[in-house]
Design an enzyme around this catalytic site. Structure first.
Site, mmCIF file in Angstrom:
data_model
loop_
_atom_site.group_PDB
_atom_site.id
_atom_site.type_symbol
_atom_site.label_atom_id
_atom_site.label_comp_id
_atom_site.label_asym_id
_atom_site.label_seq_id
_atom_site.Cartn_x
_atom_site.Cartn_y
_atom_site.Cartn_z
ATOM 1 N N CYS A 4 0.829 -1.203 0.000
ATOM 2 C CA CYS A 4 0.000 0.000 0.000
ATOM 3 C C CYS A 4 0.871 1.264 0.000
ATOM 4 O O CYS A 4 1.541 1.541 -0.975
ATOM 5 C CB CYS A 4 -0.978 -0.033 1.169
ATOM 6 S SG CYS A 4 -2.418 1.029 0.943
ATOM 7 N N HIS B 210 -3.491 -5.578 1.424
ATOM 8 C CA HIS B 210 -3.141 -5.861 2.821
ATOM 9 C C HIS B 210 -3.584 -7.278 3.190
ATOM 10 O O HIS B 210 -4.509 -7.831 2.601
ATOM 11 C CB HIS B 210 -3.845 -4.886 3.757
ATOM 12 C CG HIS B 210 -3.328 -3.493 3.707
ATOM 13 N ND1 HIS B 210 -2.101 -3.131 4.219
ATOM 14 C CD2 HIS B 210 -3.891 -2.354 3.232
ATOM 15 C CE1 HIS B 210 -1.936 -1.825 4.065
ATOM 16 N NE2 HIS B 210 -2.997 -1.337 3.457
#
Length: 484
Positions: free
Chosen positions: A332, A429
């Site tokens: 991310c 994630h």
């Protein structure tokens, strides 16, 4: 008939989230339908719900303890700090905007309506709602407009158990002092107290329990010994990060800890591996030269965290690591940092700007106000292993290295890698929580894995429930709960 009771603490990080998770699992084991609830949370460690909202990671763990999917009603107000004085405000799972702390303090009372709305919907589904407070109810300067502690308890008519942390010292003063500063209405809602994180023989504190009960008039629900397996449960608070470091020896995974680190529960499955040495590198310390992998985790403020990374000289350490043939993975915000540039034309994270990235991937990121929130399933194309995870980001990354995407998300290519394959990143994630992928990732680096991470978490929740059954008067807690 639905009953509810609230666990508040004498301060932050006294163990409320873990105790509520354990109580949820203990009551489920007793045959009850239980729902967790936290009116207001502040954390950059968030979870994505099946309906596409976001809540604090602790409430997602508590939902797991209850055996139900996480839902935005379990944490209707979430603050995600972006700077020293400002945070992103999320209400019932959706971003409302960014607020400075002073403005939020003035306006938060208006959020009581959605908080109560969410609470009542949850209560309609359950025999018992276990509510978690935030911080301390004794912060009298924050009482006006409070929705997190006694403000909520009074509005919803929910009784409170106040929990102190003996490990930090002064637990008698924590509890007796809270009793002294609360006004009569708030004080009347506190029906008992408990002590958490005791090391040694709990009977040595019998006189302390008697003194607290005498000074407050509250009954004791017990002294909870230190729960050694707490580090096996996903952590929400950045204060718990030091406990995430792996105790194993073997493959060295180095993680620079930046000021706005987010979704750091990505690290938990690696920390649990007995043959992985997970090192959380604090500011002021160079990245270790013997690292096999440098992992750049998520960030709530990518541009400012990248500036901090450079100020620490970690960019130089990462470049040297790559020259030595080491591996780098960015997740991310960490993925965004690996690219050539990060542009923020709309001022999502602060003043509009474009900054140079680390230049290790030939990609460019443009931040945008619209947040991507989704649960994902996919395949690691190199190993063919399935994985699950979630996206929670604001921005899009494009460029030549995305042609070497290493994830297939239902027919959509995702992620990017350099020509050697040793530097790669993605927006997903939670990937290390997938046993097959984590095993393949470690095997590529010469390390095996036999860990079933999800099973370990569930076993730990069961052990925590047994721990509370042994040391806390749960029968009394249930009798003190009020019909709502």
């Amino acid at each position: 008939m639905t009953r509810a009771i609230m666990i508040q603490g004498t301060g932050s990080n006294v163990g409320k989230s873990m105790v509520v998770a354990g109580l949820v699992r203990a009551c489920v084991r007793r045959g009850m339908a239980v729902r967790p609830f936290k009116p207001q949370n502040m954390s950059n460690n968030a979870a994505v719900t099946p309906e596409g909202g976001e809540i604090g990671r602790a409430q997602a763990l508590q939902a797991r303890a209850a055996g139900v999917p996480p839902h935005v009603d379990m944490n209707p107000v979430l603050l995600k700090p972006q700077s020293e004085t400002g945070a992103q405000l999320i209400v019932q799972g959706k971003v409302i905007g960014t607020q400075e702390a002073r403005a939020f303090g003035r306006e938060r009372g208006a959020l009581m309506a959605p908080v109560l709305d969410s609470f009542r919907r949850l209560a309609a589904q359950a025999d018992l709602v276990l509510v978690e407070g935030a911080g301390s109810p004794a912060e009298t300067n924050l009482r006006k407009g409070d929705i997190a502690n006694m403000g909520f308890a009074v509005a919803a008519g929910v009784p409170v158990i106040l929990m102190g942390d003996i490990d930090r010292g002064g637990v008698i003063a924590q509890l007796v002092g809270s009793h002294a500063v609360l006004d009569d209405t708030d004080r009347a809602l506190i029906r008992g107290f408990a002590i958490n994180k005791f090391r040694g023989d709990p009977s040595l504190f019998d006189d302390g329990l008697t003194d607290i009960a005498h000074r407050t008039g509250w009954p004791s629900l017990g002294v909870l010994p230190w729960f050694d397996a707490a580090h096996r449960l996903p952590a929400e608070d950045v204060l718990d990060l030091p406990a995430r470091a792996g105790s194993g020896a073997g493959l060295v995974v180095a993680v620079p800890v930046l000021p706005r680190i987010s979704n750091f529960d990505d690290l938990d499955p690696l920390a649990a591996e007995p043959h992985v040495d997970l090192r959380l590198i604090q500011r002021g310390t160079p990245l270790p030269a013997d690292a096999d992998v440098i992992l750049l985790p998520g960030s709530k403020s990518t541009i400012s965290d990248l500036a901090c990374l450079r100020a620490e000289g970690w960019d130089i350490d990462i470049a040297a690591h790559v020259r030595r043939g080491g591996h780098v993975m960015g997740l991310c915000g960490g993925y965004q940092m690996l690219g050539q540039t990060i542009a923020d034309p709309a001022g999502v994270e602060g003043p509009a700007a474009t900054v140079a990235g680390l230049g290790l991937l030939d990609v460019h990121t443009t931040l945008a106000p619209l947040k991507t929130l989704a649960l994902r399933t996919g395949v690691d194309t190199a190993s063919g292993t399935a994985l699950t995870g979630y996206e929670i980001h604001m921005g899009e990354t494009t460029g030549p290295d995305t042609a070497r995407a290493w994830l297939d998300m239902g027919g959509v290519a995702a992620g990017a890698a350099n020509a050697t394959g040793r530097v790669k990143g993605c927006y997903l994630h939670g990937i290390f929580g997938s046993d097959a992928y984590r095993s393949a990732f470690l095997d590529q680096l010469g390390q095996r894995s036999d860990l079933s991470y999800d099973q370990m978490v569930d076993d730990t929740l069961d052990a925590l429930a047994q721990h509370l059954e042994a040391h806390m008067d749960i029968d009394l807690l249930l009798r003190l709960a009020a019909e709502v």
